[in-house]
Design a protein around this motif. Structure first.
Motif, short mmCIF file in Angstrom:
data_model
loop_
_atom_site.label_atom_id
_atom_site.label_comp_id
_atom_site.label_asym_id
_atom_site.label_seq_id
_atom_site.Cartn_x
_atom_site.Cartn_y
_atom_site.Cartn_z
N SER A 1 -15.20 -37.03 -19.79
CA SER A 1 -16.23 -36.37 -20.59
C SER A 1 -17.63 -36.74 -20.09
O SER A 1 -18.51 -35.88 -19.97
CB SER A 1 -16.06 -36.76 -22.06
N GLU A 2 -17.83 -38.03 -19.81
CA GLU A 2 -19.13 -38.48 -19.29
C GLU A 2 -19.41 -37.86 -17.94
O GLU A 2 -20.54 -37.47 -17.65
CB GLU A 2 -19.16 -40.00 -19.21
N LYS B 1 -26.45 -30.35 -12.26
CA LYS B 1 -26.60 -28.92 -11.94
C LYS B 1 -27.90 -28.37 -12.51
O LYS B 1 -28.60 -27.60 -11.85
CB LYS B 1 -25.41 -28.13 -12.47
N GLU B 2 -28.24 -28.79 -13.74
CA GLU B 2 -29.51 -28.35 -14.34
C GLU B 2 -30.69 -28.86 -13.52
O GLU B 2 -31.65 -28.13 -13.28
CB GLU B 2 -29.61 -28.85 -15.78
N ASP C 1 -18.33 -34.98 -16.85
CA ASP C 1 -18.68 -33.57 -17.09
C ASP C 1 -20.14 -33.46 -17.51
O ASP C 1 -20.86 -32.56 -17.05
CB ASP C 1 -17.78 -32.95 -18.17
N GLU C 2 -20.60 -34.36 -18.37
CA GLU C 2 -21.98 -34.33 -18.85
C GLU C 2 -22.95 -34.62 -17.70
O GLU C 2 -23.97 -33.95 -17.55
CB GLU C 2 -22.18 -35.35 -19.97
N THR D 1 -22.37 -34.16 -14.50
CA THR D 1 -22.30 -33.01 -13.60
C THR D 1 -23.16 -31.86 -14.12
O THR D 1 -23.90 -31.23 -13.36
CB THR D 1 -20.84 -32.55 -13.43
N LYS D 2 -23.08 -31.63 -15.42
CA LYS D 2 -23.89 -30.57 -16.04
C LYS D 2 -25.38 -30.86 -15.87
O LYS D 2 -26.16 -29.98 -15.49
CB LYS D 2 -23.53 -30.46 -17.53
N LYS D 3 -25.79 -32.11 -16.13
CA LYS D 3 -27.20 -32.48 -15.99
C LYS D 3 -27.65 -32.38 -14.54
O LYS D 3 -28.77 -31.96 -14.26
CB LYS D 3 -27.43 -33.88 -16.53
#
Length: 76
Positions: free
Chosen positions: A35-36, A45-46, A38-39, A41-43
């Motif tokens: 989960s961490e 990408k942003e 994924d978070e 990775t999302k940040k």
């Protein structure tokens, strides 16, 4: 002989229970880490999208400044 086998079986069952408990703990930690990840990775990408946008804006500013300088040189 039978008593020692029964004790061995009992010990093995206890070990199995212990290992199952650790396996569940590891599985739970793995889910948290996933989960961490994924978070993060999302940040990332942003941030990369923002960085690309910022680079495009910086490039446009440089082009605009160059155009202004050429206009100034042309009027001198």
């Amino acid at each position: 002989m039978i008593d020692s086998l029964e004790r061995e079986i009992k010990d093995l069952r206890a070990d199995l229970g212990y290992l199952k408990g650790h396996f569940e703990d590891i599985k739970s930690r793995s889910l948290v880490i996933e989960s961490e990840l994924d978070e993060v990775t999302k940040k990332l990408k942003e941030f990369m999208a923002f960085s690309d946008l910022r680079a495009d804006k910086d490039h446009q500013i440089v082009k605009d400044v160059m155009g202004i300088l050429q206009n100034i040189r042309g009027t001198l």
